[in-house]
Design an enzyme around this catalytic site. Sequence first.
Site, PDB file in Angstrom:
ATOM      1  N   SER A   1      -7.131 -15.746 123.074  1.00  0.00           N
ATOM      2  CA  SER A   1      -6.561 -15.608 124.318  1.00  0.00           C
ATOM      3  C   SER A   1      -7.440 -14.816 125.408  1.00  0.00           C
ATOM      4  CB  SER A   1      -5.253 -15.033 124.372  1.00  0.00           C
ATOM      5  OG  SER A   1      -4.481 -15.036 125.376  1.00  0.00           O
TER       6      SER A   1
ATOM      7  N   HIS B   1       2.382 -18.430 121.645  1.00  0.00           N
ATOM      8  CA  HIS B   1       1.106 -17.764 121.869  1.00  0.00           C
ATOM      9  C   HIS B   1       0.580 -16.605 120.791  1.00  0.00           C
ATOM     10  CE1 HIS B   1      -2.452 -16.599 124.363  1.00  0.00           C
ATOM     11  NE2 HIS B   1      -1.933 -15.364 124.552  1.00  0.00           N
TER      12      HIS B   1
HETATM   13  C1  GTR Z   1      -1.931 -13.164 129.420  1.00  0.00           C
HETATM   14  C2  GTR Z   1      -2.944 -13.617 130.323  1.00  0.00           C
HETATM   15  C3  GTR Z   1      -3.859 -14.742 129.882  1.00  0.00           C
HETATM   16  C4  GTR Z   1      -3.956 -14.538 128.323  1.00  0.00           C
HETATM   17  C5  GTR Z   1      -3.065 -13.560 127.490  1.00  0.00           C
HETATM   18  C6  GTR Z   1      -3.512 -12.837 126.338  1.00  0.00           C
HETATM   19  O1  GTR Z   1      -1.071 -12.203 130.031  1.00  0.00           O
HETATM   20  O2  GTR Z   1      -2.447 -14.104 131.598  1.00  0.00           O
HETATM   21  O3  GTR Z   1      -4.825 -15.228 130.280  1.00  0.00           O
HETATM   22  O4  GTR Z   1      -5.422 -13.868 127.960  1.00  0.00           O
HETATM   23  O5  GTR Z   1      -2.646 -12.688 128.496  1.00  0.00           O
HETATM   24  O6  GTR Z   1      -4.636 -12.185 126.216  1.00  0.00           O
HETATM   25  O7  GTR Z   1      -2.982 -12.692 125.113  1.00  0.00           O
END
Ligand code: GTR
Length: 385
Positions: free
Chosen positions: A220, A364
């Site tokens: 991420s 995610h």
């Molecule tokens: C989210 C962000 C993403 C990603 C994510 C993470 O809130 O919008 O770009 O980086 O966090 O790091 O898990």
Amino acid sequence: MLFLMIKGYGQNEDAKISPYTLPEVLKTLDGKTVNKISDWEKKRRPELLTLFENNIYGQMPKSYDHISYKVVNEAANAMDGKAHLKEVDIMVERADKSVTIHLILFTPNASKKSSPVFLLINNRGKENTDPTRKVKSEFWPAEMVIEGGYAIAAFHVSDAAPDNKETYQNGVLQLYPEQLTVDNGMKAIGAWAWAASRVMDYFKTDAAIDFGKVSIVGHSRGGKAALWAGAQDQRFAMVFSNCSGNTGAALARRQYKPAETIKAINTTFPHWFNNNYKQFNDNVNALPVDQHMLISLIAPRPVYTTSATEDLWADPVGSYLSISEAQKVYTLYGKKSGLSPDPPPANTPIIRSISGYHNREGIHNMTAYDWGNFIRFADFHYFHH
Ligand code: GTR
């Protein structure tokens, strides 16, 4: 079931995507087409690096006065004798200021010679990289990686730049305060990538590490930093960018509706990218680059990106398209990926290719499934060629 398949796999909302035109990776700013490696390396590659520095990630300062390495904890028989643990404080000094990056490193005892290594830029809790191994996490599955014959290492982003819009200056940027005064100055993601390069400096001095086989890994926001580190520092042999999404592996111009936009990322995380990037909040087409160009900067080295079927915020299709677009540069080097124009189905990793990819079923995250494929991809490139 059918509904789930459409939602998760097909990203069928693609029909709603307005047509977009990507800037051409092999055309220089003065309009010349690049068709030789030398023109790419001498002209277009440096030009693109500068464009990314000036418009997105900020400058990458290279000079410092002194660097030193101190082993602050060591256990030759960690993990029931399977690994050697070293915790190293990497201290970098410049103009009376210093920053210390704390590295956690396990090398496999089964290996008689130096080992290839996976270095994680850890953007989650420190418990994920527990050196005592009381806490075990799929986010950094150290036992599994050691079992696979690799060393595994990590540092925490907060050592380089706290992930906070008020305090991100309290780290690497204390060495480079001038960066805070310019619109193309380095911010947090640049500082994390900078720290990864200082770990590389350390690896060069450690005989247990096979310096030609260092892979950088990030998830991420850490995956965005891993791509930038790999683009900048060609000593990284391979790059793994997990669910990195917007300003990571995903194409900005696709503007897939459920996904994060430049405006959203700059608003929530103003401390990640430089000031200039904010100019593109409502004007993505004016950006002189797109993310396939960032992947191209890694060529001809292998790169592996991932998505997760439920992680539409990170635009799985857009993350695949950028690696397939980057093939133009790999082709210059005679490296064929054989990527098809459409992404593969879920849980169908592309391993035997210079550009690897999978779309894991699920949310995610970075899991043992992801790492299992990283190991297979590294095995393929390091040992079966
Ligand atoms: C989210 C962000 C993403 C990603 C994510 C993470 O809130 O919008 O770009 O980086 O966090 O790091 O898990």
